[in-house]
Design a protein around this motif. Structure first.
Motif, PDB file in Angstrom:
ATOM      1  N   LYS A 191    -142.754 -42.361  22.097  1.00  0.00           N
ATOM      2  CA  LYS A 191    -144.122 -41.861  22.212  1.00  0.00           C
ATOM      3  C   LYS A 191    -144.468 -41.534  23.650  1.00  0.00           C
ATOM      4  CE  LYS A 191    -148.840 -42.854  20.762  1.00  0.00           C
ATOM      5  NZ  LYS A 191    -149.735 -43.839  20.082  1.00  0.00           N
ATOM      6  N   ARG A 192    -144.031 -42.389  24.592  1.00  0.00           N
ATOM      7  CA  ARG A 192    -144.281 -42.117  26.015  1.00  0.00           C
ATOM      8  C   ARG A 192    -143.644 -40.804  26.455  1.00  0.00           C
ATOM      9  NH1 ARG A 192    -143.355 -47.770  26.954  1.00  0.00           N
ATOM     10  NH2 ARG A 192    -141.219 -47.299  27.636  1.00  0.00           N
ATOM     11  N   GLN A 193    -142.512 -40.475  25.841  1.00  0.00           N
ATOM     12  CA  GLN A 193    -141.804 -39.246  26.200  1.00  0.00           C
ATOM     13  C   GLN A 193    -142.262 -38.040  25.378  1.00  0.00           C
ATOM     14  OE1 GLN A 193    -139.737 -39.188  28.812  1.00  0.00           O
ATOM     15  NE2 GLN A 193    -140.190 -41.387  29.087  1.00  0.00           N
TER      16      GLN A 193
ATOM     17  N   SER B 275    -140.325 -51.013  19.510  1.00  0.00           N
ATOM     18  CA  SER B 275    -139.951 -50.759  20.902  1.00  0.00           C
ATOM     19  C   SER B 275    -139.436 -49.336  21.058  1.00  0.00           C
ATOM     20  CB  SER B 275    -138.877 -51.751  21.363  1.00  0.00           C
ATOM     21  OG  SER B 275    -139.370 -53.069  21.346  1.00  0.00           O
TER      22      SER B 275
ATOM     23  N   SER C 210    -142.124 -38.754  19.588  1.00  0.00           N
ATOM     24  CA  SER C 210    -142.278 -39.676  18.464  1.00  0.00           C
ATOM     25  C   SER C 210    -142.344 -38.976  17.114  1.00  0.00           C
ATOM     26  CB  SER C 210    -143.543 -40.523  18.652  1.00  0.00           C
ATOM     27  OG  SER C 210    -144.688 -39.689  18.765  1.00  0.00           O
TER      28      SER C 210
ATOM     29  N   ARG D 220    -142.395 -46.897  20.869  1.00  0.00           N
ATOM     30  CA  ARG D 220    -143.199 -46.845  22.086  1.00  0.00           C
ATOM     31  C   ARG D 220    -142.539 -45.999  23.163  1.00  0.00           C
ATOM     32  NH1 ARG D 220    -144.221 -52.369  20.955  1.00  0.00           N
ATOM     33  NH2 ARG D 220    -142.561 -52.999  22.391  1.00  0.00           N
ATOM     34  N   VAL D 221    -141.228 -46.138  23.308  1.00  0.00           N
ATOM     35  CA  VAL D 221    -140.508 -45.346  24.311  1.00  0.00           C
ATOM     36  C   VAL D 221    -140.565 -43.859  23.951  1.00  0.00           C
ATOM     37  CG1 VAL D 221    -138.263 -44.885  25.343  1.00  0.00           C
ATOM     38  CG2 VAL D 221    -138.996 -47.249  24.962  1.00  0.00           C
TER      39      VAL D 221
END
Length: 226
Positions: free
Chosen positions: A18-20, A12, A23, A15-16
């Motif tokens: 990576k979106r920003q 989780s 990562s 994923r957060v």
């Protein structure tokens, strides 16, 4: 760890991040500012690089798609490029490999080309490829009276003028039309590079062509064709 402190599972948190775009650790390191430099005289610095190209023997997957194209491997050929820092006058040659013999041959061809334009080559900048670290390359530079500089490891932007020229050549020449054989692509290169040197207006030169820049700056352009 972030997941432990927040009480969340690692996937989780990943994923957060990576979106920003966070990562990877290198994403947190500030990018080095781009340092642009311009030499005053033609020949003071030439930027040299090599681009690997697949040989063409029939229309390939870029046009037909991987399913329709016949599976075959025609081999490789190599686009050697050279760009003068001051004038942006470019010279290119397609050679069978990127070994030291081809690199030295290209260097001699480039020096002869610029000499025909009234330009004396003083320095060349390359990456850290094996051909540019060879004794043959070193000896050729010494014989021609040229100082050789190499880019910092993992800093291809140091040789940005050659990198940018290659991207332009790929978009406007190599992948701009359908070629059925490598000979067609090579023939098209001669026309494209002549247009680049004699017609194309470059913002770095005040919206004039490399040939015009040389003329304005007192250089006698004797021949534009390589």
């Amino acid at each position: 760890m972030i997941s432990h402190r927040l009480g969340l599972c690692r996937s989780s948190v990943f994923r957060v991040l990576k979106r920003q775009g966070l990562s990877r650790l290198h994403a947190l390191t500030p990018k080095e500012p781009v340092v642009r430099y311009q030499w005053d005289r033609p020949g003071q610095m030439l930027h040299i690089d090599i681009k690997k190209l697949g040989r063409i023997d029939g229309v390939g997957h870029r046009i037909l798609g991987r399913q329709a194209a016949k599976p075959r491997h025609a081999g490789w050929e190599y686009l050697h490029v050279c760009v003068d820092n001051a004038s942006r006058m470019a010279f290119t040659a397609i050679l069978p490999n990127e070994k030291k013999q081809s690199a030295v041959l290209f260097l001699r061809q480039a020096v002869a080309y610029y000499q025909r334009l009234g330009i004396r080559v003083e320095r060349v900048l390359t990456d850290n490829g094996a051909c540019y670290q060879s004794f043959a390359w070193r000896d050729a530079c010494a014989e021609l009276g040229i100082k050789h500089r190499r880019t910092r490891p993992y800093r291809p932007q140091t040789n940005g003028k050659a990198e940018r020229f290659i991207r332009t050549a790929m978009n406007e020449w190599a992948y701009a039309r359908v070629y059925t054989h490598s000979h067609e692509r090579t023939a098209a290169l001669a026309l494209w590079i002549n247009g680049y040197n004699s017609i194309r207006s470059l913002s770095a030169l005040g919206r004039i062509s490399p040939a015009k820049w040389l003329s304005v700056n007192g250089n006698n352009v004797l021949e534009l064709n390589s």
